[in-house]
Design a protein around this motif. Sequence first.
Motif, PDB file in Angstrom:
ATOM      1  N   SER A 181       0.854  -1.202   0.000  1.00  0.00           N
ATOM      2  CA  SER A 181       0.000   0.000   0.000  1.00  0.00           C
ATOM      3  C   SER A 181       0.879   1.238   0.000  1.00  0.00           C
ATOM      4  CB  SER A 181      -0.923   0.000   1.224  1.00  0.00           C
ATOM      5  OG  SER A 181      -0.168  -0.029   2.428  1.00  0.00           O
ATOM      6  N   TRP A 182       0.532   2.194  -0.897  1.00  0.00           N
ATOM      7  CA  TRP A 182       1.245   3.466  -1.004  1.00  0.00           C
ATOM      8  C   TRP A 182       0.270   4.611  -0.774  1.00  0.00           C
ATOM      9  CZ3 TRP A 182       4.711   3.378  -6.052  1.00  0.00           C
ATOM     10  CH2 TRP A 182       5.771   2.452  -5.873  1.00  0.00           C
ATOM     11  N   SER A 183       0.793   5.683  -0.211  1.00  0.00           N
ATOM     12  CA  SER A 183      -0.011   6.902  -0.136  1.00  0.00           C
ATOM     13  C   SER A 183      -0.037   7.564  -1.506  1.00  0.00           C
ATOM     14  CB  SER A 183       0.592   7.871   0.896  1.00  0.00           C
ATOM     15  OG  SER A 183       1.844   8.358   0.446  1.00  0.00           O
ATOM     16  N   ASP A 184      -1.042   8.402  -1.727  1.00  0.00           N
ATOM     17  CA  ASP A 184      -1.125   9.113  -3.007  1.00  0.00           C
ATOM     18  C   ASP A 184       0.140   9.935  -3.262  1.00  0.00           C
ATOM     19  OD1 ASP A 184      -3.629   8.050  -3.382  1.00  0.00           O
ATOM     20  OD2 ASP A 184      -4.700   9.824  -2.653  1.00  0.00           O
ATOM     21  N   GLU A 185       0.681  10.465  -2.168  1.00  0.00           N
ATOM     22  CA  GLU A 185       1.871  11.304  -2.328  1.00  0.00           C
ATOM     23  C   GLU A 185       3.059  10.498  -2.825  1.00  0.00           C
ATOM     24  OE1 GLU A 185       3.417  15.100  -2.396  1.00  0.00           O
ATOM     25  OE2 GLU A 185       1.379  14.462  -1.885  1.00  0.00           O
ATOM     26  N   LEU A 186       3.167   9.243  -2.427  1.00  0.00           N
ATOM     27  CA  LEU A 186       4.291   8.423  -2.866  1.00  0.00           C
ATOM     28  C   LEU A 186       4.194   8.149  -4.371  1.00  0.00           C
ATOM     29  CD1 LEU A 186       6.843   6.967  -2.173  1.00  0.00           C
ATOM     30  CD2 LEU A 186       5.498   4.968  -1.484  1.00  0.00           C
ATOM     31  N   ILE A 216       5.538  11.275  -5.961  1.00  0.00           N
ATOM     32  CA  ILE A 216       6.989  11.399  -5.819  1.00  0.00           C
ATOM     33  C   ILE A 216       7.707  10.502  -6.817  1.00  0.00           C
ATOM     34  CG2 ILE A 216       8.926  10.899  -4.273  1.00  0.00           C
ATOM     35  CD1 ILE A 216       7.180  11.833  -1.959  1.00  0.00           C
ATOM     36  N   LEU A 217       7.220   9.270  -6.980  1.00  0.00           N
ATOM     37  CA  LEU A 217       7.866   8.316  -7.872  1.00  0.00           C
ATOM     38  C   LEU A 217       7.432   8.470  -9.320  1.00  0.00           C
ATOM     39  CD1 LEU A 217       7.806   5.105  -5.646  1.00  0.00           C
ATOM     40  CD2 LEU A 217       9.634   6.771  -5.929  1.00  0.00           C
ATOM     41  N   GLY A 218       6.459   9.358  -9.576  1.00  0.00           N
ATOM     42  CA  GLY A 218       6.029   9.613 -10.943  1.00  0.00           C
ATOM     43  C   GLY A 218       5.195   8.492 -11.533  1.00  0.00           C
ATOM     44  N   ARG A 219       4.456   7.774 -10.700  1.00  0.00           N
ATOM     45  CA  ARG A 219       3.619   6.669 -11.191  1.00  0.00           C
ATOM     46  C   ARG A 219       2.146   7.013 -11.021  1.00  0.00           C
ATOM     47  NH1 ARG A 219       5.432   1.618 -11.991  1.00  0.00           N
ATOM     48  NH2 ARG A 219       3.526   0.668 -11.121  1.00  0.00           N
ATOM     49  N   GLU A 220       1.354   6.538 -11.956  1.00  0.00           N
ATOM     50  CA  GLU A 220      -0.081   6.742 -11.849  1.00  0.00           C
ATOM     51  C   GLU A 220      -0.649   5.733 -10.842  1.00  0.00           C
ATOM     52  OE1 GLU A 220      -1.795   9.076 -13.110  1.00  0.00           O
ATOM     53  OE2 GLU A 220      -0.180   9.935 -14.324  1.00  0.00           O
ATOM     54  N   SER A 240      -1.650   2.251 -11.989  1.00  0.00           N
ATOM     55  CA  SER A 240      -0.649   1.228 -12.292  1.00  0.00           C
ATOM     56  C   SER A 240      -0.307   0.382 -11.078  1.00  0.00           C
ATOM     57  CB  SER A 240       0.624   1.881 -12.846  1.00  0.00           C
ATOM     58  OG  SER A 240       1.196   2.748 -11.884  1.00  0.00           O
ATOM     59  N   GLY A 241      -0.740   0.834  -9.894  1.00  0.00           N
ATOM     60  CA  GLY A 241      -0.509   0.076  -8.680  1.00  0.00           C
ATOM     61  C   GLY A 241       0.882   0.278  -8.112  1.00  0.00           C
ATOM     62  N   PRO A 242       1.081  -0.050  -6.831  1.00  0.00           N
ATOM     63  CA  PRO A 242       2.396   0.105  -6.199  1.00  0.00           C
ATOM     64  C   PRO A 242       3.340  -1.006  -6.619  1.00  0.00           C
ATOM     65  CG  PRO A 242       0.853  -0.841  -4.644  1.00  0.00           C
ATOM     66  CD  PRO A 242       0.054  -0.539  -5.877  1.00  0.00           C
ATOM     67  N   LEU A 243       4.601  -0.812  -6.364  1.00  0.00           N
ATOM     68  CA  LEU A 243       5.626  -1.785  -6.700  1.00  0.00           C
ATOM     69  C   LEU A 243       5.987  -2.611  -5.469  1.00  0.00           C
ATOM     70  CD1 LEU A 243       8.078   0.389  -8.853  1.00  0.00           C
ATOM     71  CD2 LEU A 243       6.286  -1.166  -9.652  1.00  0.00           C
TER      72      LEU A 243
END
Length: 471
Positions: free
Chosen positions: A123-128, A131-135, A138-141
């Motif tokens: 789980s990632w926050s919207d801010e992360l 920061i990482l430039g992902r939509e 596309s889901g977290p890594l």
Amino acid sequence: MPSPLFADRPVPQPAEPETMDALITRTRRLRGDVDAVRRDTEVDDDNTLWRWQRALCDLAVRQLDHLGAHLDQLRAGRPDAESALDRPARDATPGQDPGQDLPGPRLGRVGSGEWNLLTDEVSWSDELFQILGREPESGPLTLDELPSLVFPDDQALLTAMVTDCLIDGKPIDGEFRIVRPDSRIRTLHMMGEPILDTDGCTASMWAVLRDISALRHGEQAVRDSRDSLRREHHLAQTEHRLVAELHEAVLPAWLGSSYPPRSGPGALDLAARRLPDAAHPATGGHWFDALELPCGQWLLTVGELTGRGVAGASSMTMLLGALRGMAVAGIAPGALLGHLNQLLETSEQPALGSALCSRYDPDTRTLSWAQAGHPAPLLFRDGTGHALTPPDGVLLGATSGAAYEQAEVRLRPGDLLVLHTDGLTRERLVGLAPRTAGIRSARECAQLIAEESDSAERADAACLMVVRIPG
């Protein structure tokens, strides 16, 4: 999201709202004061010292922006809270910082993520995501996929930090670079901890990531400007040393003292000083010279070139050689200055700023002199002083290399003759005349003038030569 702390650690209580508001207000006020200093600094892009000072101010503003953002997030109790101090930095003039006008993470924003090792849930926050430039779609890594965003040289560093956290329970605290999908390289600071289950085993890892690209850019700007300042200072010192060595090698050995006395009718009491400019110590184009000629007369000259530094000093060596050669050949001061002016006009070296050339005949105590845009010699006699009357005309003829007009004056035993460059003012020197009444040597007079001519009051370096007529 689970607590980012170990299970056996108590959750810290937030500060009182009034205390946090007061701290934010003080930070905001300090940020405004520093920004005002930055805005009020006069722009001088050619000044290395100014660029270093400007870089320090920019870095201080960025650090205060970061601090304000964190305080706002603490007050709001969530990592993606908007910071009031974040807005001015985001609206800064494009180009001031390579990272401030880019889309994506705003200055001081923090994102968070958690990787559950038992369920493989991430789980990632919207801010992360920002920061990482992902939509977000596309889901977290996963932890295995995360290095794919990391700059190749930093992938091993991130892997080591994550491994130490999961295997040995070590907190994560480090920096690494990422390559965003838009191909921009950003620097992130990551802090994280393992979350343990009831058996003391690592169940998940929690981390916060902050984009510190602007901060590191500011620090690098300070380092670069500081290094430039050090190099400039080193070059100035080297140039100063070379100029000093050239002067010591070329100017008469009696620089700063009296000429070694000798007996006979041709004896002459001489002393000279070079007075450097405190603001430009490497000024190298000022000279004085005295040479006893084969005929028994003396060549006495002072002057200055327009060049500074090593170029001015090297040109001075050429000039003194030409002066001495023409004087030994018997060329009179007026014609000598004309030839000298023609020589410098046809060379690529610095031009002649001003010069005074004279011959002194010990048999008749007669001084013959000519000047090219130069102060006339001063005569101190019986405690009074005045400038000698210049020649009636500047040039005899209008063509390049024409002879300059000459003047003559008959001197008396005990007279003090002061030859000087433009860095010393006539009025100040003449004002010292009463104090020279009891002086018995040229050295005493030169020392008096040097002590009374504070470099802070001069617009440029200066040379002076004092001649005492023996009795």
